[in-house]
Write an enzyme that holds these catalytic residues in place. Sequence first.
Site, PDB file in Angstrom:
ATOM      1  N   ASN A  84     100.518  16.960  43.039  1.00 14.61           N
ATOM      2  CA  ASN A  84     101.590  17.890  42.701  1.00 14.61           C
ATOM      3  C   ASN A  84     101.295  18.740  41.469  1.00 14.61           C
ATOM      4  O   ASN A  84     101.948  19.750  41.250  1.00 14.61           O
ATOM      5  CB  ASN A  84     102.887  17.097  42.479  1.00 14.61           C
ATOM      6  CG  ASN A  84     104.030  17.978  42.023  1.00 14.61           C
ATOM      7  OD1 ASN A  84     104.525  18.818  42.780  1.00 14.61           O
ATOM      8  ND2 ASN A  84     104.439  17.822  40.764  1.00 14.61           N
TER       9      ASN A  84
ATOM     10  N   ASP B  94      94.183  14.547  32.931  1.00 12.21           N
ATOM     11  CA  ASP B  94      93.869  15.952  33.174  1.00 12.21           C
ATOM     12  C   ASP B  94      93.194  16.004  34.544  1.00 12.21           C
ATOM     13  O   ASP B  94      92.047  15.581  34.700  1.00 12.21           O
ATOM     14  CB  ASP B  94      92.929  16.484  32.091  1.00 12.21           C
ATOM     15  CG  ASP B  94      92.542  17.940  32.304  1.00 12.21           C
ATOM     16  OD1 ASP B  94      92.765  18.472  33.409  1.00 12.21           O
ATOM     17  OD2 ASP B  94      91.993  18.556  31.367  1.00 12.21           O
ATOM     18  N   VAL B  95      93.909  16.522  35.536  1.00 12.25           N
ATOM     19  CA  VAL B  95      93.425  16.437  36.918  1.00 12.25           C
ATOM     20  C   VAL B  95      92.327  17.437  37.234  1.00 12.25           C
ATOM     21  O   VAL B  95      91.869  17.514  38.377  1.00 12.25           O
ATOM     22  CB  VAL B  95      94.584  16.584  37.925  1.00 12.25           C
ATOM     23  CG1 VAL B  95      95.516  15.401  37.861  1.00 12.25           C
ATOM     24  CG2 VAL B  95      95.335  17.903  37.698  1.00 12.25           C
TER      25      VAL B  95
ATOM     26  N   TYR C  61      98.369  33.206  41.433  1.00 14.09           N
ATOM     27  CA  TYR C  61      99.101  32.052  41.961  1.00 14.09           C
ATOM     28  C   TYR C  61      99.069  32.064  43.492  1.00 14.09           C
ATOM     29  O   TYR C  61      98.820  31.036  44.133  1.00 14.09           O
ATOM     30  CB  TYR C  61     100.544  32.086  41.455  1.00 14.09           C
ATOM     31  CG  TYR C  61     101.383  30.919  41.928  1.00 14.09           C
ATOM     32  CD1 TYR C  61     101.322  29.693  41.279  1.00 14.09           C
ATOM     33  CD2 TYR C  61     102.241  31.053  43.022  1.00 14.09           C
ATOM     34  CE1 TYR C  61     102.083  28.613  41.713  1.00 14.09           C
ATOM     35  CE2 TYR C  61     103.005  29.993  43.457  1.00 14.09           C
ATOM     36  CZ  TYR C  61     102.925  28.770  42.800  1.00 14.09           C
ATOM     37  OH  TYR C  61     103.677  27.704  43.237  1.00 14.09           O
TER      38      TYR C  61
ATOM     39  N   LYS D  37      97.468  29.201  46.052  1.00  9.53           N
ATOM     40  CA  LYS D  37      98.220  28.472  47.075  1.00  9.53           C
ATOM     41  C   LYS D  37      97.699  28.770  48.482  1.00  9.53           C
ATOM     42  O   LYS D  37      97.760  27.906  49.365  1.00  9.53           O
ATOM     43  CB  LYS D  37      99.711  28.784  46.950  1.00  9.53           C
ATOM     44  CG  LYS D  37     100.319  28.265  45.638  1.00  9.53           C
ATOM     45  CD  LYS D  37     100.061  26.773  45.429  1.00  9.53           C
ATOM     46  CE  LYS D  37     100.688  26.254  44.157  1.00  9.53           C
ATOM     47  NZ  LYS D  37     100.440  24.800  43.953  1.00  9.53           N
TER      48      LYS D  37
ATOM     49  N   ASP E  49      99.728  12.463  34.229  1.00 10.85           N
ATOM     50  CA  ASP E  49     100.289  13.721  33.755  1.00 10.85           C
ATOM     51  C   ASP E  49      99.757  13.977  32.345  1.00 10.85           C
ATOM     52  O   ASP E  49      99.142  13.095  31.735  1.00 10.85           O
ATOM     53  CB  ASP E  49     101.823  13.656  33.746  1.00 10.85           C
ATOM     54  CG  ASP E  49     102.469  15.024  33.926  1.00 10.85           C
ATOM     55  OD1 ASP E  49     102.096  15.973  33.202  1.00 10.85           O
ATOM     56  OD2 ASP E  49     103.358  15.155  34.794  1.00 10.85           O
TER      57      ASP E  49
END
Length: 265
Positions: A92, A65-66, A160, A164, A39
């Site tokens: 997530n 940092d994903v 957004y 998704k 995270d």
Amino acid sequence: MTGPTLKGKTAVLTGAARGIGKAVADALIEKGANVVIGDLLDSQGEALVASYNTDGKRAAYIHADVTKYKEIVALFQLAEKEFGGVDIAILNAGIASNSNNLFTDLNDLQDERMIDVNVTSVIKCTKVATLHLARRGGGVIVSTASVAGFHSGGISLAPYTASKHAVVGYTRAFDILPSICNVRVNAVCPYWVETDLITSLHPDDDSTTATPFEKLVINSARTKIETVVEAFMTLIEDESRIGKLILDYYEKKKREFRKVDLYFV
């Protein structure tokens, strides 16, 4: 959830210092799994891991940092180092900020951030996770999508919603993967859940200055966090779940779902 059913398993979770990710990490710990959390919220992540380790080593934390391969690789390597391998990956990490951006400034970094965090990171993490899970003999990846992945959230949520939809489409592409390397890829698609992700979209109170969209968020029903966690655990533990999304999950939970969510579906 009674009794550990994941004892000896190791889960890597992104964006799990708080909110949905933390709730899933709590459930995994309760079921006997080890967890490794990546995270950007270091103080919260470190405190959470410390609470898991009061009776022995059960968890580890790393700043991650994903959107960057280097940090994703370091996250999964930490799980290998601490617990010997990875069996479960919970992707997530996500943002909802700057969703209402059609008439904002033309800012490259700001407008690319949503896709980088919500979509590109899922693609990158899935690639790295698959290598680790396959080395372990198989496992499961579960991403956090959204009901917005099936339906339009309106102009105020356009980026957004696009992100998704991308996660849902990406998840559906992997139905053949178990026959290749015994890795299942699934996604959970909740409606509004009371977390920091959505509180950033509306004021703290229902003020007269709230925009119509903010009033919609304030007055919308909420999915219980327990329901979301149950969906994650089902997709983790039920090995028949391949390329599945929460819509399929809730078809078998219609009574509960219709009270809170299914009117939107």
